[in-house]
Design an enzyme around this catalytic site. Structure first.
Site, PDB file in Angstrom:
ATOM      1  CE1 TYR A   1     -26.003 -26.054  69.332  1.00 47.63           C
ATOM      2  CE2 TYR A   1     -27.009 -27.364  71.049  1.00 47.63           C
ATOM      3  CZ  TYR A   1     -26.802 -26.146  70.441  1.00 47.63           C
ATOM      4  OH  TYR A   1     -27.403 -25.019  70.959  1.00 47.63           O
TER       5      TYR A   1
ATOM      6  CE  LYS B   1     -27.292 -14.163  59.012  1.00 48.50           C
ATOM      7  NZ  LYS B   1     -28.155 -12.995  58.744  1.00 48.50           N
TER       8      LYS B   1
ATOM      9  CG  ASP C   1     -30.687 -12.074  60.756  1.00 46.07           C
ATOM     10  OD1 ASP C   1     -31.236 -12.848  59.943  1.00 46.07           O
ATOM     11  OD2 ASP C   1     -29.784 -11.277  60.420  1.00 46.07           O
TER      12      ASP C   1
ATOM     13  CG  ASP D   1     -30.639 -24.544  72.121  1.00 39.76           C
ATOM     14  OD1 ASP D   1     -31.593 -24.404  72.912  1.00 39.76           O
ATOM     15  OD2 ASP D   1     -29.497 -24.833  72.496  1.00 39.76           O
TER      16      ASP D   1
ATOM     17  CG  ASP E   1     -34.250 -21.280  75.149  1.00 40.41           C
ATOM     18  OD1 ASP E   1     -34.922 -22.323  75.093  1.00 40.41           O
ATOM     19  OD2 ASP E   1     -33.157 -21.207  75.744  1.00 40.41           O
TER      20      ASP E   1
END
Length: 356
Positions: A122, A173, A206, A230, A234
């Site tokens: 971002y 990751k 993941d 983010d 959610d």
């Protein structure tokens, strides 16, 4: 004390008035002395003037206000969300609000998700090479600096330790994104040494998301990068019952300036129908009150929200038939009832100083 209020777009225009009504009620009951000013930053301003954040807005906010309360940003007329990036990301980066806290209240307990808020994918580093007028090559760089990761991780671990949270997991990751992944691992492992009361672990994003959905009970604190945080928050909102229940705070620990907002976005499909769920916005208000040192009023609001959530006033996203107004009325009724039972005297409330 003053806060800046930005209703923004879509249902932001509908969930912010309940926040201001409840703030006024709590202000009257507890003598909070919080003033607010409403700013019309959003899609309409962008479309009429091409301006998201006006010139000098960041300096004004940092000099004159203690916090920002944001309703939502997003409008179908601006499909690339250019105004949202200018306003929201502009405030996050310009005010160095590098800590994003999104608590998830799940049946197995509260999971505190801490997301780095200003760098990563971002950061706005990259570009596009056009081929025949279309994007032929597109690059978005994931950029992290050690000082930012260090101060972010250190703050998160300190907060989790203060809240007596026993376990914290770094979500990354590094197997596929080795350079920034290694940086996060190095910093996390080093900073964790200063907090022996915390049990640290690491998971690939993941695997973590799978485990969070399958069984969130092992998790208490989560520390992660911008994009992963983010997505995780959610997913957590879905586990709570929907985006209408998720609140957030974006904080600069050094200045204590903060921005509070519901996670749900502007929801243009239901905007103007009067059925938007104000729960997340009101919970964001509770987080703001905690941050400003008003834990008592925040606790009263949180109890009222918990009761209203189980009542007939629940909105359609929760399977009920309530409306924005009915849910708000239920919350204010419960607040008034609790305070009447205590016999608390009324005092000066919140005041709107002017509209801008």
């Amino acid at each position: 004390m003053k806060i800046a209020v930005v209703p923004g777009d879509g249902i932001g225009q509908e969930v912010v008035p309940p926040v201001l009504d409840v703030l006024a009620l709590l202000g009257e009951e507890f003598g909070l002395g919080i003033e607010y000013e409403v700013f019309g930053w959003g899609a309409d301003q962008w479309l009429s003037s091409g301006v998201g954040l006006p010139e000098g807005a960041l300096d004004m906010l940092s000099a004159q206000y203690s916090a920002v309360f944001l309703g939502a940003l997003g409008d179908p007329r601006i499909p690339d969300m250019a105004h949202g990036r200018d306003i929201l990301l502009g405030m996050r980066r310009g005010l160095d609000l590098y800590v994003n806290h999104r608590p998830l209240t799940l049946p197995t307990g509260v999971v505190d998700v801490y997301r780095e808020n200003t760098q990563g994918l971002y950061a706005g580093v990259g570009g596009t090479v056009l081929q025949g007028g279309l994007a032929g090559v597109a690059i978005d760089e994931c950029v992290y600096t050690r000082p930012t990761v260090e101060k972010f991780v250190r703050y998160c671990l300190r907060r989790l330790a203060e809240e007596e949270r026993g376990r914290v997991v770094l979500v990354h990751k590094s197997n596929a994104v080795p350079h920034t992944g290694r940086l996060w691992q190095e910093v996390f492992r080093r900073e964790l040494e200063d907090f022996p009361q915390l049990e640290g672990s690491e998971e690939y994003v993941d695997s973590f998301c799978y485990n969070l959905v399958r069984d969130p009970s092992p998790y208490e604190g989560v520390v992660t990068s911008n994009l992963f945080g983010d997505i995780i928050s959610d997913i957590g909102a879905a586990l709570m019952g929907g985006l209408g229940l998720a609140a957030s705070a974006s904080i600069c620990p050094e200045t204590e300036f903060a921005l509070f907002e519901p996670v749900h976005g502007s929801a243009p499909d239901i905007a103007g129908k009067g059925v938007a769920n104000p729960y997340a916005a009101l919970l964001s208000l509770a987080m703001m009150l905690d941050h400003l040192g008003h834990g008592g009023p925040s606790a009263v609001l949180r109890r009222a929200l918990a009761g209203a959530l189980r009542s007939d006033a629940a909105t359609p996203d929760l399977g009920g038939r309530g409306t924005t107004a009915l849910f708000t009325a239920e919350v204010t009724t419960r607040i008034t009832r609790e305070l009447d039972d205590r016999g608390r005297p009324r005092r000066a409330g919140a005041e709107e100083v002017r509209h801008a």
